[in-house]
Design a protein around this motif. Structure first.
Motif, PDB file in Angstrom:
ATOM      1  N   GLU A  88       0.765  -1.065  -0.037  1.00  0.00           N
ATOM      2  CA  GLU A  88      -0.017  -0.087  -0.186  1.00  0.00           C
ATOM      3  C   GLU A  88       0.989   1.214  -0.146  1.00  0.00           C
ATOM      4  OE1 GLU A  88      -3.874   0.306   2.152  1.00  0.00           O
ATOM      5  OE2 GLU A  88      -2.933   1.892   3.132  1.00  0.00           O
ATOM      6  N   TYR A  89       0.610   2.492  -0.811  1.00  0.00           N
ATOM      7  CA  TYR A  89       1.460   3.383  -0.762  1.00  0.00           C
ATOM      8  C   TYR A  89       0.499   4.923  -1.114  1.00  0.00           C
ATOM      9  CZ  TYR A  89       0.526   3.169  -5.861  1.00  0.00           C
ATOM     10  OH  TYR A  89      -0.135   2.682  -7.131  1.00  0.00           O
ATOM     11  N   MET A  90       0.982   5.666  -0.580  1.00  0.00           N
ATOM     12  CA  MET A  90       0.819   7.051  -0.697  1.00  0.00           C
ATOM     13  C   MET A  90       1.118   7.705  -1.913  1.00  0.00           C
ATOM     14  SD  MET A  90       0.692   9.006   2.914  1.00  0.00           S
ATOM     15  CE  MET A  90       2.156   9.507   2.689  1.00  0.00           C
ATOM     16  N   LYS A  91       0.228   8.560  -2.788  1.00  0.00           N
ATOM     17  CA  LYS A  91       0.632   9.223  -4.026  1.00  0.00           C
ATOM     18  C   LYS A  91       0.197  10.641  -3.888  1.00  0.00           C
ATOM     19  CE  LYS A  91       0.238   8.987  -8.936  1.00  0.00           C
ATOM     20  NZ  LYS A  91      -0.396   8.417 -10.078  1.00  0.00           N
ATOM     21  N   ALA A  92       1.064  11.523  -4.225  1.00  0.00           N
ATOM     22  CA  ALA A  92       0.711  12.990  -4.075  1.00  0.00           C
ATOM     23  C   ALA A  92       1.567  13.834  -5.257  1.00  0.00           C
ATOM     24  CB  ALA A  92       1.103  13.594  -2.800  1.00  0.00           C
ATOM     25  N   GLY A  93       0.728  14.598  -5.997  1.00  0.00           N
ATOM     26  CA  GLY A  93       1.054  15.466  -7.024  1.00  0.00           C
ATOM     27  C   GLY A  93       1.710  14.766  -8.287  1.00  0.00           C
ATOM     28  N   SER A  94       2.353  15.675  -9.154  1.00  0.00           N
ATOM     29  CA  SER A  94       2.400  14.918 -10.671  1.00  0.00           C
ATOM     30  C   SER A  94       3.781  15.635 -10.814  1.00  0.00           C
ATOM     31  CB  SER A  94       1.573  15.413 -11.613  1.00  0.00           C
ATOM     32  OG  SER A  94       1.442  16.691 -11.594  1.00  0.00           O
ATOM     33  N   GLY A  95       4.707  15.066 -11.752  1.00  0.00           N
ATOM     34  CA  GLY A  95       5.941  15.533 -11.903  1.00  0.00           C
ATOM     35  C   GLY A  95       6.976  14.461 -11.861  1.00  0.00           C
ATOM     36  N   MET A  96       8.308  14.879 -11.641  1.00  0.00           N
ATOM     37  CA  MET A  96       9.311  13.864 -11.340  1.00  0.00           C
ATOM     38  C   MET A  96       8.906  13.069 -10.115  1.00  0.00           C
ATOM     39  SD  MET A  96      11.932  12.798 -13.207  1.00  0.00           S
ATOM     40  CE  MET A  96      12.949  11.424 -12.677  1.00  0.00           C
ATOM     41  N   PRO A  97       9.106  11.687 -10.237  1.00  0.00           N
ATOM     42  CA  PRO A  97       8.816  11.025  -8.954  1.00  0.00           C
ATOM     43  C   PRO A  97       9.928  11.128  -7.814  1.00  0.00           C
ATOM     44  CG  PRO A  97       9.428   9.513 -10.714  1.00  0.00           C
ATOM     45  CD  PRO A  97       9.179  10.966 -11.270  1.00  0.00           C
ATOM     46  N   VAL A  98       9.474  10.953  -6.437  1.00  0.00           N
ATOM     47  CA  VAL A  98      10.164  10.913  -5.636  1.00  0.00           C
ATOM     48  C   VAL A  98       9.760   9.967  -4.495  1.00  0.00           C
ATOM     49  CG1 VAL A  98      11.238  12.365  -3.505  1.00  0.00           C
ATOM     50  CG2 VAL A  98      10.801  13.751  -5.544  1.00  0.00           C
ATOM     51  N   VAL A  99      10.845   8.953  -4.239  1.00  0.00           N
ATOM     52  CA  VAL A  99      10.230   7.832  -3.606  1.00  0.00           C
ATOM     53  C   VAL A  99      10.711   7.880  -2.035  1.00  0.00           C
ATOM     54  CG1 VAL A  99      10.203   5.375  -3.150  1.00  0.00           C
ATOM     55  CG2 VAL A  99      10.077   6.235  -5.455  1.00  0.00           C
ATOM     56  N   LEU A 100       9.949   7.965  -0.988  1.00  0.00           N
ATOM     57  CA  LEU A 100      10.051   8.242   0.556  1.00  0.00           C
ATOM     58  C   LEU A 100      10.080   7.065   1.124  1.00  0.00           C
ATOM     59  CD1 LEU A 100       8.301  11.819   0.979  1.00  0.00           C
ATOM     60  CD2 LEU A 100      10.724  11.411   0.229  1.00  0.00           C
ATOM     61  N   TRP A 121       5.398  10.345   6.359  1.00  0.00           N
ATOM     62  CA  TRP A 121       5.779  11.403   5.412  1.00  0.00           C
ATOM     63  C   TRP A 121       4.740  12.253   4.745  1.00  0.00           C
ATOM     64  CZ3 TRP A 121      10.877  11.803   4.453  1.00  0.00           C
ATOM     65  CH2 TRP A 121      11.678  10.871   4.733  1.00  0.00           C
ATOM     66  N   SER A 122       3.618  12.310   5.304  1.00  0.00           N
ATOM     67  CA  SER A 122       2.364  12.967   4.730  1.00  0.00           C
ATOM     68  C   SER A 122       2.639  14.612   4.657  1.00  0.00           C
ATOM     69  CB  SER A 122       1.269  13.123   5.788  1.00  0.00           C
ATOM     70  OG  SER A 122       0.743  11.681   5.652  1.00  0.00           O
ATOM     71  N   GLU A 123       3.214  15.438   5.696  1.00  0.00           N
ATOM     72  CA  GLU A 123       3.482  16.585   5.472  1.00  0.00           C
ATOM     73  C   GLU A 123       4.779  16.849   4.442  1.00  0.00           C
ATOM     74  OE1 GLU A 123       3.227  19.689   8.353  1.00  0.00           O
ATOM     75  OE2 GLU A 123       3.132  18.184   9.953  1.00  0.00           O
ATOM     76  N   VAL A 124       5.766  16.182   4.501  1.00  0.00           N
ATOM     77  CA  VAL A 124       6.848  16.237   3.433  1.00  0.00           C
ATOM     78  C   VAL A 124       6.203  16.059   2.090  1.00  0.00           C
ATOM     79  CG1 VAL A 124       8.939  15.434   2.686  1.00  0.00           C
ATOM     80  CG2 VAL A 124       8.711  15.879   5.124  1.00  0.00           C
ATOM     81  N   ALA A 125       5.188  15.082   2.000  1.00  0.00           N
ATOM     82  CA  ALA A 125       4.644  14.625   0.596  1.00  0.00           C
ATOM     83  C   ALA A 125       3.966  15.890   0.114  1.00  0.00           C
ATOM     84  CB  ALA A 125       3.864  13.495   0.688  1.00  0.00           C
ATOM     85  N   CYS A 126       3.164  16.454   0.820  1.00  0.00           N
ATOM     86  CA  CYS A 126       2.342  17.541   0.669  1.00  0.00           C
ATOM     87  C   CYS A 126       3.240  18.727  -0.070  1.00  0.00           C
ATOM     88  CB  CYS A 126       1.502  17.872   1.827  1.00  0.00           C
ATOM     89  SG  CYS A 126      -0.058  17.029   1.880  1.00  0.00           S
ATOM     90  N   GLU A 127       4.463  19.019   0.693  1.00  0.00           N
ATOM     91  CA  GLU A 127       5.264  20.322   0.519  1.00  0.00           C
ATOM     92  C   GLU A 127       5.849  19.698  -0.918  1.00  0.00           C
ATOM     93  OE1 GLU A 127       7.574  21.526   3.613  1.00  0.00           O
ATOM     94  OE2 GLU A 127       5.609  21.787   4.877  1.00  0.00           O
ATOM     95  N   LEU A 128       6.423  18.610  -1.177  1.00  0.00           N
ATOM     96  CA  LEU A 128       7.095  18.253  -2.411  1.00  0.00           C
ATOM     97  C   LEU A 128       6.090  18.234  -3.545  1.00  0.00           C
ATOM     98  CD1 LEU A 128       9.354  15.341  -1.186  1.00  0.00           C
ATOM     99  CD2 LEU A 128      10.169  17.592  -1.678  1.00  0.00           C
ATOM    100  N   SER A 129       4.805  17.939  -3.313  1.00  0.00           N
ATOM    101  CA  SER A 129       4.097  17.835  -4.284  1.00  0.00           C
ATOM    102  C   SER A 129       3.682  19.489  -4.797  1.00  0.00           C
ATOM    103  CB  SER A 129       2.802  17.022  -3.947  1.00  0.00           C
ATOM    104  OG  SER A 129       1.932  17.619  -2.884  1.00  0.00           O
ATOM    105  N   GLU A 147      12.863   6.211 -13.705  1.00  0.00           N
ATOM    106  CA  GLU A 147      13.785   7.173 -12.955  1.00  0.00           C
ATOM    107  C   GLU A 147      13.290   7.751 -11.725  1.00  0.00           C
ATOM    108  OE1 GLU A 147      14.821   9.937 -16.285  1.00  0.00           O
ATOM    109  OE2 GLU A 147      16.590   8.888 -16.829  1.00  0.00           O
ATOM    110  N   ILE A 148      13.846   7.785 -10.824  1.00  0.00           N
ATOM    111  CA  ILE A 148      13.400   8.243  -9.467  1.00  0.00           C
ATOM    112  C   ILE A 148      14.636   9.145  -8.660  1.00  0.00           C
ATOM    113  CG2 ILE A 148      11.668   6.413  -9.341  1.00  0.00           C
ATOM    114  CD1 ILE A 148      13.298   5.011  -7.222  1.00  0.00           C
ATOM    115  N   HIS A 149      13.863   9.899  -7.939  1.00  0.00           N
ATOM    116  CA  HIS A 149      14.796  10.363  -6.852  1.00  0.00           C
ATOM    117  C   HIS A 149      14.689   9.562  -5.460  1.00  0.00           C
ATOM    118  CE1 HIS A 149      15.897  14.028  -9.125  1.00  0.00           C
ATOM    119  NE2 HIS A 149      14.746  14.025  -9.404  1.00  0.00           N
ATOM    120  N   ILE A 150      15.301   9.007  -4.715  1.00  0.00           N
ATOM    121  CA  ILE A 150      14.788   8.291  -3.485  1.00  0.00           C
ATOM    122  C   ILE A 150      15.527   8.749  -2.380  1.00  0.00           C
ATOM    123  CG2 ILE A 150      16.942   6.564  -3.925  1.00  0.00           C
ATOM    124  CD1 ILE A 150      14.940   4.380  -3.365  1.00  0.00           C
ATOM    125  N   ALA A 151      14.576   8.710  -1.241  1.00  0.00           N
ATOM    126  CA  ALA A 151      15.077   9.433   0.100  1.00  0.00           C
ATOM    127  C   ALA A 151      14.569   8.257   1.067  1.00  0.00           C
ATOM    128  CB  ALA A 151      14.549  10.648   0.117  1.00  0.00           C
TER     129      ALA A 151
END
Length: 299
Positions: A47-59, A70-78, A123-127
């Motif tokens: 199960e996973y959260m998905k927020a926003g569109s653009g270059m993917p960042v995996v947390l 990661w909810s707050e960080v996900a919102c700010e990144l999105s 292609e992803i950014h991973i953190a």
């Protein structure tokens, strides 16, 4: 993973999020819509959260944690123009029905790769945070053509020993990550947070009851993950742009070990975050997001 274990992780995370985010700074930019989806991977479902569109960042979250941290960080990144994917790692949160062998970090990496491919993320950014940082570093090493950047959002497992207070507790036969009484629960909060949240006594009692009920499984997971305390220091570094964020008051992994991580990833960007401990994404979501967004926009 048994359902009681999943329920405990979910309950504790929700409580901590509620307690911590009431003191947190507002989200950056526009309001955030987070979708929750799932994908069949291996013997279980992620199960996973998905927020926003653009270059993917995996947390990636840490040990005994889950995606909602990661909810707050996900919102700010999105809001900054990125698509954020944050999974419950196999065996954690609601990603259940995985065998115990999948708690091994190399199996986590393999399953995560199948997961990202199933989403078409080539292609992803991973953190990652803590154990998630170790998994992110292993992933970047193993799949260099896919991972564009690597970020440690808080001290990772695998670069240095457990902090002094953690070692002292373990030497006394106390695992502060698997508390079985009130004193041990309070110790866990003191270790994880610069300013521990105030958890109502009734909720502590319920959580401790669940901890005791799932104690055997927790211990089994701990015994597996604890094998990787030198994973990063003994491996070759991923030769990609790397961001290192470390809480100055982290007691899980001492800030004195941040230098070893910096030497491991030459050419990195690094910041010691003041008045913060181990869970940077909960204590300093705005500051963490701003640093990460700045880093990503340079790529």
């Amino acid at each position: 993973m048994n359902k009681l274990f999943a329920t405990l992780i979910r309950s504790l995370t929700i409580i901590l999020l509620a307690l911590v985010t009431t003191r947190a700074e507002p989200f950056l930019g526009a309001p955030c819509v987070i979708e929750v989806e799932s994908k069949q991977v291996g013997k279980g479902s992620i199960e996973y959260m998905k927020a926003g569109s653009g270059m993917p960042v995996v947390l990636l979250h840490g040990l005994f944690a889950q995606k909602e941290q990661w909810s707050e960080v996900a919102c700010e990144l999105s809001s900054a123009g990125f698509m954020v994917i944050s999974p419950d790692l196999p065996g954690y949160g609601k990603s259940i029905d995985f065998p115990d062998e999948d708690y091994r970090l190399e199996n986590q990496v393999a399953l995560l790769h199948r997961f990202t491919n199933s989403l078409g993320l080539y292609e992803i950014h991973i953190a990652g945070s803590s154990m998630g940082g170790a998994i992110a570093s292993m992933y970047a090493n193993q799949y260099p053509d896919q991972a564009l950047t690597l970020a440690f959002i808080g001290a990772p497992l695998g670069i240095g020993p457990w902090g002094t207070r953690v070692q002292e507790a373990l030497a006394q036969g106390i695992n502060p990550f698997i508390p079985i009484n009130m004193d041990q629960f309070n110790l866990e909060m003191e270790l994880l947070f610069y300013e521990p949240p105030l958890v109502p006594e009734a909720i502590k009692d319920q959580l401790l009851s669940d901890y005791r009920g799932s104690n055997r499984h927790y211990q089994q997971v701990w015994d597996i993950v604890n094998l990787y305390t030198s994973q990063i220091s003994n491996s070759s570094p991923a030769r990609i742009p790397t961001l290192i964020l470390w809480g100055k008051q982290d007691q899980i992994f001492s800030v004195s070990d941040s230098g070893a991580l910096q030497l491991k990833y030459l050419g990195n960007q690094h910041y010691i975050v003041p008045k913060a401990a181990h869970l940077l994404m909960l204590e300093k979501p705005k500051e963490v997001s701003q640093k990460y967004i700045e880093f990503l926009r340079q790529r």
